[in-house]
Design a protein around this motif. Structure first.
Motif, PDB file in Angstrom:
ATOM      1  N   LEU A  21       0.792  -1.233   0.000  1.00 10.66           N
ATOM      2  CA  LEU A  21       0.000   0.000   0.000  1.00 10.66           C
ATOM      3  C   LEU A  21       0.818   1.275   0.000  1.00 10.66           C
ATOM      4  CD1 LEU A  21      -2.767  -1.141   2.472  1.00 10.66           C
ATOM      5  CD2 LEU A  21      -3.024  -0.763   0.035  1.00 10.66           C
ATOM      6  N   TYR A  51     -13.682   6.003  -3.499  1.00 10.27           N
ATOM      7  CA  TYR A  51     -14.815   5.174  -3.901  1.00 10.27           C
ATOM      8  C   TYR A  51     -16.141   5.663  -3.321  1.00 10.27           C
ATOM      9  CZ  TYR A  51     -11.133   2.070  -5.440  1.00 10.27           C
ATOM     10  OH  TYR A  51     -10.050   1.557  -6.087  1.00 10.27           O
ATOM     11  N   ARG A 157     -10.507  -6.243   7.306  1.00 10.78           N
ATOM     12  CA  ARG A 157     -11.535  -6.177   6.279  1.00 10.78           C
ATOM     13  C   ARG A 157     -12.531  -5.123   6.696  1.00 10.78           C
ATOM     14  NH1 ARG A 157      -9.506  -7.311   2.578  1.00 10.78           N
ATOM     15  NH2 ARG A 157     -11.410  -7.674   1.426  1.00 10.78           N
ATOM     16  N   VAL A 179     -15.033  -5.324  -2.779  1.00  9.33           N
ATOM     17  CA  VAL A 179     -13.996  -5.825  -1.867  1.00  9.33           C
ATOM     18  C   VAL A 179     -14.442  -5.786  -0.414  1.00  9.33           C
ATOM     19  CG1 VAL A 179     -12.073  -5.330  -3.396  1.00  9.33           C
ATOM     20  CG2 VAL A 179     -12.917  -3.545  -1.859  1.00  9.33           C
ATOM     21  N   ARG A 197     -20.155  -9.395  -9.032  1.00  4.58           N
ATOM     22  CA  ARG A 197     -20.323 -10.824  -8.773  1.00  4.58           C
ATOM     23  C   ARG A 197     -20.797 -11.089  -7.322  1.00  4.58           C
ATOM     24  NH1 ARG A 197     -15.539 -10.923 -10.184  1.00  4.58           N
ATOM     25  NH2 ARG A 197     -15.478 -10.168 -12.267  1.00  4.58           N
TER      26      ARG A 197
ATOM     27  N   THR B  70      -7.971  -3.672  -8.917  1.00  6.39           N
ATOM     28  CA  THR B  70      -7.381  -2.540  -8.213  1.00  6.39           C
ATOM     29  C   THR B  70      -7.925  -2.377  -6.768  1.00  6.39           C
ATOM     30  OG1 THR B  70      -7.013  -1.416 -10.295  1.00  6.39           O
ATOM     31  CG2 THR B  70      -7.060  -0.043  -8.314  1.00  6.39           C
ATOM     32  N   PRO B  71      -9.252  -2.352  -6.564  1.00  8.87           N
ATOM     33  CA  PRO B  71      -9.731  -2.226  -5.170  1.00  8.87           C
ATOM     34  C   PRO B  71      -9.278  -3.372  -4.289  1.00  8.87           C
ATOM     35  CG  PRO B  71     -11.543  -2.157  -6.756  1.00  8.87           C
ATOM     36  CD  PRO B  71     -10.327  -2.428  -7.517  1.00  8.87           C
ATOM     37  N   ALA B  72      -9.238  -4.579  -4.953  1.00  9.64           N
ATOM     38  CA  ALA B  72      -8.816  -5.730  -4.143  1.00  9.64           C
ATOM     39  C   ALA B  72      -7.401  -5.525  -3.657  1.00  9.64           C
ATOM     40  CB  ALA B  72      -8.938  -7.010  -4.969  1.00  9.64           C
ATOM     41  N   LEU B  73      -6.555  -4.983  -4.530  1.00  9.04           N
ATOM     42  CA  LEU B  73      -5.174  -4.744  -4.128  1.00  9.04           C
ATOM     43  C   LEU B  73      -5.102  -3.612  -3.107  1.00  9.04           C
ATOM     44  CD1 LEU B  73      -3.169  -5.072  -7.465  1.00  9.04           C
ATOM     45  CD2 LEU B  73      -2.935  -6.477  -5.429  1.00  9.04           C
ATOM     46  N   LEU B  74      -5.932  -2.610  -3.405  1.00 11.64           N
ATOM     47  CA  LEU B  74      -5.900  -1.454  -2.515  1.00 11.64           C
ATOM     48  C   LEU B  74      -6.315  -1.858  -1.102  1.00 11.64           C
ATOM     49  CD1 LEU B  74      -7.364   1.440  -4.661  1.00 11.64           C
ATOM     50  CD2 LEU B  74      -5.069   1.290  -3.679  1.00 11.64           C
ATOM     51  N   ASP B  76      -6.400  -4.927  -0.086  1.00 11.38           N
ATOM     52  CA  ASP B  76      -5.783  -6.205   0.264  1.00 11.38           C
ATOM     53  C   ASP B  76      -6.819  -7.310   0.329  1.00 11.38           C
ATOM     54  OD1 ASP B  76      -3.940  -8.059   0.922  1.00 11.38           O
ATOM     55  OD2 ASP B  76      -3.966  -7.586   3.086  1.00 11.38           O
ATOM     56  N   ASP B  77      -7.605  -7.427  -0.721  1.00  5.90           N
ATOM     57  CA  ASP B  77      -8.659  -8.440  -0.729  1.00  5.90           C
ATOM     58  C   ASP B  77      -8.254  -9.549  -1.693  1.00  5.90           C
ATOM     59  OD1 ASP B  77     -10.835  -9.988  -0.815  1.00  5.90           O
ATOM     60  OD2 ASP B  77     -12.262  -8.360  -1.258  1.00  5.90           O
ATOM     61  N   ARG B  78      -7.500 -10.485  -1.175  1.00  3.22           N
ATOM     62  CA  ARG B  78      -6.987 -11.578  -1.984  1.00  3.22           C
ATOM     63  C   ARG B  78      -8.117 -12.399  -2.584  1.00  3.22           C
ATOM     64  NH1 ARG B  78      -1.611 -14.032  -1.428  1.00  3.22           N
ATOM     65  NH2 ARG B  78      -1.237 -12.686   0.348  1.00  3.22           N
ATOM     66  N   THR B  80     -11.144 -11.536  -3.447  1.00  2.00           N
ATOM     67  CA  THR B  80     -11.742 -10.884  -4.609  1.00  2.00           C
ATOM     68  C   THR B  80     -10.807 -10.951  -5.809  1.00  2.00           C
ATOM     69  OG1 THR B  80     -12.966  -9.417  -3.190  1.00  2.00           O
ATOM     70  CG2 THR B  80     -12.703  -8.732  -5.467  1.00  2.00           C
ATOM     71  N   ARG B  83     -11.020 -14.301  -7.121  1.00  2.00           N
ATOM     72  CA  ARG B  83     -12.324 -14.478  -7.756  1.00  2.00           C
ATOM     73  C   ARG B  83     -12.315 -13.819  -9.152  1.00  2.00           C
ATOM     74  NH1 ARG B  83     -15.127 -13.133  -3.224  1.00  2.00           N
ATOM     75  NH2 ARG B  83     -15.438 -11.031  -4.002  1.00  2.00           N
ATOM     76  N   ASN B  84     -11.759 -12.634  -9.160  1.00  2.00           N
ATOM     77  CA  ASN B  84     -11.688 -11.950 -10.460  1.00  2.00           C
ATOM     78  C   ASN B  84     -10.909 -12.790 -11.467  1.00  2.00           C
ATOM     79  OD1 ASN B  84     -13.129  -9.837  -9.485  1.00  2.00           O
ATOM     80  ND2 ASN B  84     -11.372  -8.479  -9.161  1.00  2.00           N
ATOM     81  N   ALA B  87     -12.608 -15.674 -13.081  1.00  2.00           N
ATOM     82  CA  ALA B  87     -13.532 -15.406 -14.194  1.00  2.00           C
ATOM     83  C   ALA B  87     -12.934 -15.869 -15.527  1.00  2.00           C
ATOM     84  CB  ALA B  87     -13.841 -13.924 -14.259  1.00  2.00           C
ATOM     85  N   TYR B 107       0.364 -12.688  -5.568  1.00  2.00           N
ATOM     86  CA  TYR B 107      -0.715 -12.266  -4.706  1.00  2.00           C
ATOM     87  C   TYR B 107      -1.963 -13.090  -4.963  1.00  2.00           C
ATOM     88  CZ  TYR B 107      -4.020  -9.220  -2.333  1.00  2.00           C
ATOM     89  OH  TYR B 107      -4.986  -8.736  -1.506  1.00  2.00           O
TER      90      TYR B 107
END
Lengths: 205, 651
Positions: A21, A51, A157, A179, A197, B70-74, B76-78, B80, B83-84, B87, B107
């Motif tokens: 980050l 966002y 989270r 997310v 999704r 990008t949001p997942a990285l931002l 830290d949502d591994r 998602t 999941r992406n 697809a 990651y």
């Protein structure tokens, strides 16, 4: 989730998060060992601004104010992050507050761990003003906050309440929703749901 | 099996060397080349497009993934992020997808079943597409607002070989299909070309195999082929024409050859015939017991038979001269009656011996002709002799001559003889043709007489024709001479006797003979002495010069073929002497050609006699050295029986 629980987050993961980050572009020289849960939360809060959309009247000033209730440490971290950055084209300003009144002109209010009832009153006192309330409680959303931090598998989270967002006149981007660990108050047939999704299903797991 | 294979190889060979086969090869090769070129062009274009579109497809995919991740990285949502990536299951070409964080650590990842997992660490990545064999890898950064968030890497199949294989499958199919189509089309189209060729080849084969030149190729409307067909047909016309002409010529030659063979047989026979009586006569003369009457008979026989042989040979020479164009006409003005008289005189002995009755009818007005009198009377006498020959004893022969309206002279000899069959008439005047005369074989001849008549008359621009009502009905031969040879005269000019020779006044008494053949010269000397000449016989050129200088003879008779000094040289030497300048020089030689005579004349000879010399002829020559033609006409006047004996040829 409590502060002590957060201490359990493994050093490695925090390290990874920090690296991910903040390393270069934030131009913040954060030493790996100094990355704390607070700083991660501060970074998240800063990211949320990308966002979330505030209604135009709420952004009339030249400053974008982030109020932190009774948590000077996090406020310091946050201030450190936003320093030199603009949010929504405005100069970011972080201040520590102690009463609900002080939060009136802020765009984001962070309610750190504390008395749930007091938080509830605090939020009710905002009276639907366009303020993004971020809590860090087990029952944060029930208190009326829009975003609530939580720890899942020792990782930070968050959950989002669209009901609260709607009440405050805020619009949350579906990307953020995608997310989020849980999204409250959302219709399943929503197009956002399709595009992201259905994180709802994840949230209910 | 073997024959099957042979028939196939034969068929292939014919296909290879035939026009049809070549056309097929051209069409098939063109088609295959066209399809291959088009295919290769399409393939390369398709591969380029495939690569470009696949790369852009992949980078679009990567961009979408980067955006959604990008949001997942931002945050830290591994999950998602994973999941992406999951697809990508909808894209079977994508084998591996991985997202690395800022520090290059793996990651999130997506691994298709059976594919190798991505490396855990991505250090120093090269952005952009990279193609390695059957794989394409695309690495793109994930950025947000200029902030480096991580890296996405996609690994996909890059199925070039599959595409090439698919293309070659298509090419194969297209080639087979288009070759089939082009074969069918060319089979239809090439008929235009090959059918006329085949037809011509058929005709050619027919002509060669059957030697039948009548078939013709069908004309074609196509310009070039039509030209070829027309030329081919014209060639066949020509070949047919020539073949027929050739066959006719061959036929004619064969016929001529056959007749020549017959002629030779007849000639041998005819030449041999007189020998038997001569031999008998000689035997008789050798007999001591023979009395004077018998001896006289023997002499007569020999003289007659020698005469006969001479006649035969003369005829032969004459004909050959005519056929070789060597005979020269010596035209002069002559009265028709004298010509006819000469002819009748010649034929008279035979007619008298067979007791024929001759009727002569001549035009009332005097007729003079500009002809060679010897040849025309020879022609007439031949006709008379012929008539006598084929007319039985006591028959009738009529000789008529008349001028027709166009002033042509027509002279006919008609007889009551055996006549002619219609088939015989057309060939009557050909050389060596002879009407079979079994009755009178002894009178037979060489079949030359009529050919001679025809030749002589035609040399005068006239015609001769035969007519007969049939076998046993007699025959009639008519000679027509054109008006151009008939002179218009008045009565006054037709005094008789002009054709009569004026005997030479002079009489040469001294004769010198030179011949290395002693027998010949002695015999001739004897004969001349008996005739009353003063004769000196010499046997060489030198001797002749010696004697000549001494006795100064008026006449020299010299053999040509003498050793040391030839007759020619001797003659020129004599001419250079004062005593020989005006002498009469007579060459005596076996050579009677025109060139020989020419040479004699150049050497200084006055006359040229051919051996064996006829003593009568020589004596006559010596008696009257008259210029041509009177001496020759005198020959007939003097009752010579030969119809065609050539006189001594003056030079």
């Amino acid at each position: 989730m409590s502060r002590t629980a957060a201490k359990h987050v493994s050093a490695a993961r925090v390290l990874a998060l920090a690296g991910l980050l903040f390393a270069s572009s934030l131009a913040v020289d954060v030493a790996a060992e100094s990355v704390s849960e607070d700083s991660v939360k501060a970074a998240f809060i800063y990211r949320f601004t990308d966002y979330v959309e505030w209604p135009a009247p709420a952004l009339q000033g030249t400053q974008f104010r982030i109020a932190v209730l009774d948590d000077a440490g996090l406020a310091a971290d946050l201030a450190h992050i936003v320093a030199g950055h603009q949010i929504k084209g405005r100069t970011a300003q972080v201040k520590v507050i102690h009463r609900a009144k002080e939060a009136a002109d802020a765009q984001i209010v962070f309610l750190g761990p504390g008395d749930a009832e007091a938080h509830r009153r605090f939020i009710a006192g905002l009276n639907g003003q366009p303020v993004l309330v971020v809590t860090d409680e087990d029952q944060g959303l029930e208190e009326g906050s829009t975003v609530n931090f939580m720890l899942i598998d020792h990782r930070l989270r968050f959950e989002i309440s669209l009901t609260a967002a709607a009440r405050s006149g805020l619009r949350i981007s579906s990307e953020l929703l995608s997310v989020a660990a849980r999204v409250e108050g959302r219709l399943r047939s929503n197009t956002d749901c399709l595009r992201s999704r259905c994180p709802m299903t994840v949230a209910t797991q | 099996m073997m024959s099957w294979m042979r028939s196939w190889s034969e068929r292939l060979r014919r296909l290879r060397y035939s026009v049809r086969g070549k056309l097929v090869a051209v069409v098939v090769a063109t088609t295959i080349i066209a399809v291959l070129v088009a295919g290769v062009a399409m393939l390369s274009h398709d591969l380029t497009v495939y690569r470009r579109s696949w790369v852009s497809d992949l980078s679009t995919q990567a961009n979408i993934l980067a955006l959604s991740t990008t949001p997942a990285l931002l945050f830290d949502d591994r999950d998602t992020a994973t999941r992406n990536l999951n697809a990508l299951q909808a894209r079977p070409e994508v084998q591996v997808a991985a997202i690395y964080n800022r520090s290059g650590a793996l990651y999130a990842r997506y691994v298709r079943d059976g594919a190798n997992p991505p490396p855990r660490q991505l250090s120093h990545p090269t952005f952009g597409p990279r193609i390695a064999g059957e794989r394409i890898q695309l690495i793109q950064p994930i950025m947000q607002k200029g902030e480096w968030l991580g890296t996405i890497s996609l690994n996909a199949r890059y199925d070039v070989q599959g595409r090439i294989n698919a293309y070659f499958g298509i090419f194969g199919f297209v080639i087979v299909l288009s070759v089939l189509v082009s074969l069918v089309l060319s089979a239809v189209l090439q008929r235009v070309i090959t059918d006329p060729l085949d037809a011509m080849a058929d005709v050619a084969r027919q002509v060669v195999e059957r030697e039948d030149y009548t078939p013709r190729a069908e004309p074609s409307k196509d310009i070039e082929i039509g030209l070829v067909v027309a030329a081919f047909n014209r060639m066949l016309d020509e070949v047919q024409h020539r073949t027929i002409a050739l066959k006719q010529t061959q036929e004619a030659l064969r016929e001529a050859d056959r007749r020549k063979d017959e002629f030779l047989a007849t000639l041998a026979h005819e030449l041999r015939n007189p020998l038997a009586p001569i031999r008998h006569a000689v035997k008789l003369l050798e007999l001591p017991a023979a009395d004077e009457r018998q001896r006289q008979w023997g002499r007569d026989v020999i003289a007659r038979q020698v005469q006969r042989m001479a006649l035969l040979l003369d005829d032969l020479l004459e004909v050959s001269r005519i056929t070789r164009g060597r005979l020269e006409l010596k035209k002069t003005q002559v009265d028709l009656p004298s010509l006819i008289a000469a002819a009748v005189e010649t034929a008279r002995p035979l007619m008298e011996s067979k007791q024929h009755r001759l009727e002569t009818r001549l035009p009332a007005e005097p007729v003079r002709l500009q002809v060679d009198p010897l040849r025309i009377s020879q022609a007439l006498s031949n006709l008379l002799t012929n008539a006598a020959k084929y007319t039985d004893v006591g028959g009738r022969i009529a000789l008529t001559a008349a001028l027709d309206d166009e002033h042509q002279l027509a002279s006919s000899v008609a007889d009551s003889g055996i006549g002619l069959s219609p088939q015989a008439i057309p060939r009557l005047f050909e050389m060596f043709s002879q009407v079979a005369s079994p009755v009178d074989r002894a009178e037979g001849g060489l079949g030359i007489g009529l050919a001679l008549v025809k030749g002589l008359v035609e040399m005068h621009g006239g015609t001769v024709e035969a007519y007969s009502a049939g076998l046993g009905c007699g025959s009639r031969f008519t000679i027509r001479l054109p008006a151009s040879v008939v002179l218009k005269t008045n009565i006054a000019a037709t005094a008789s006797g002009e054709a009569q020779p004026v005997p030479h006044a002079g009489h040469r008494s001294r004769i010198l003979l030179a011949d290395d053949n002693r027998d010949a010269v002695d015999m001739l000397a004897l004969v001349l002495k008996m005739a009353g000449y003063e004769v000196y016989a010499t046997h060489s050129g030198h001797e002749a010069l010696d004697v000549g200088a001494r006795v100064r003879p008026e006449v020299f008779i010299l053999d040509i073929g003498m050793p040391e000094i030839s007759g020619y040289e001797l003659a020129s030497r004599i001419r250079r002497q004062t005593w020989g300048r005006d002498a009469l020089l007579i060459a005596l030689t076996g050579w009677g050609q025109r060139e020989d005579k020419e040479r004699s004349r150049e050497a200084g000879f006055d006359h040229h006699l051919t051996k064996p010399v006829d003593p009568d002829q020589l004596e006559r020559l010596l008696r009257d050295i008259a210029p041509f033609p009177t001496d020759r006409l005198r020959g007939t006047d003097r009752g010579r029986t030969g119809p065609s004996r050539p006189g001594p040829s003056p030079l």
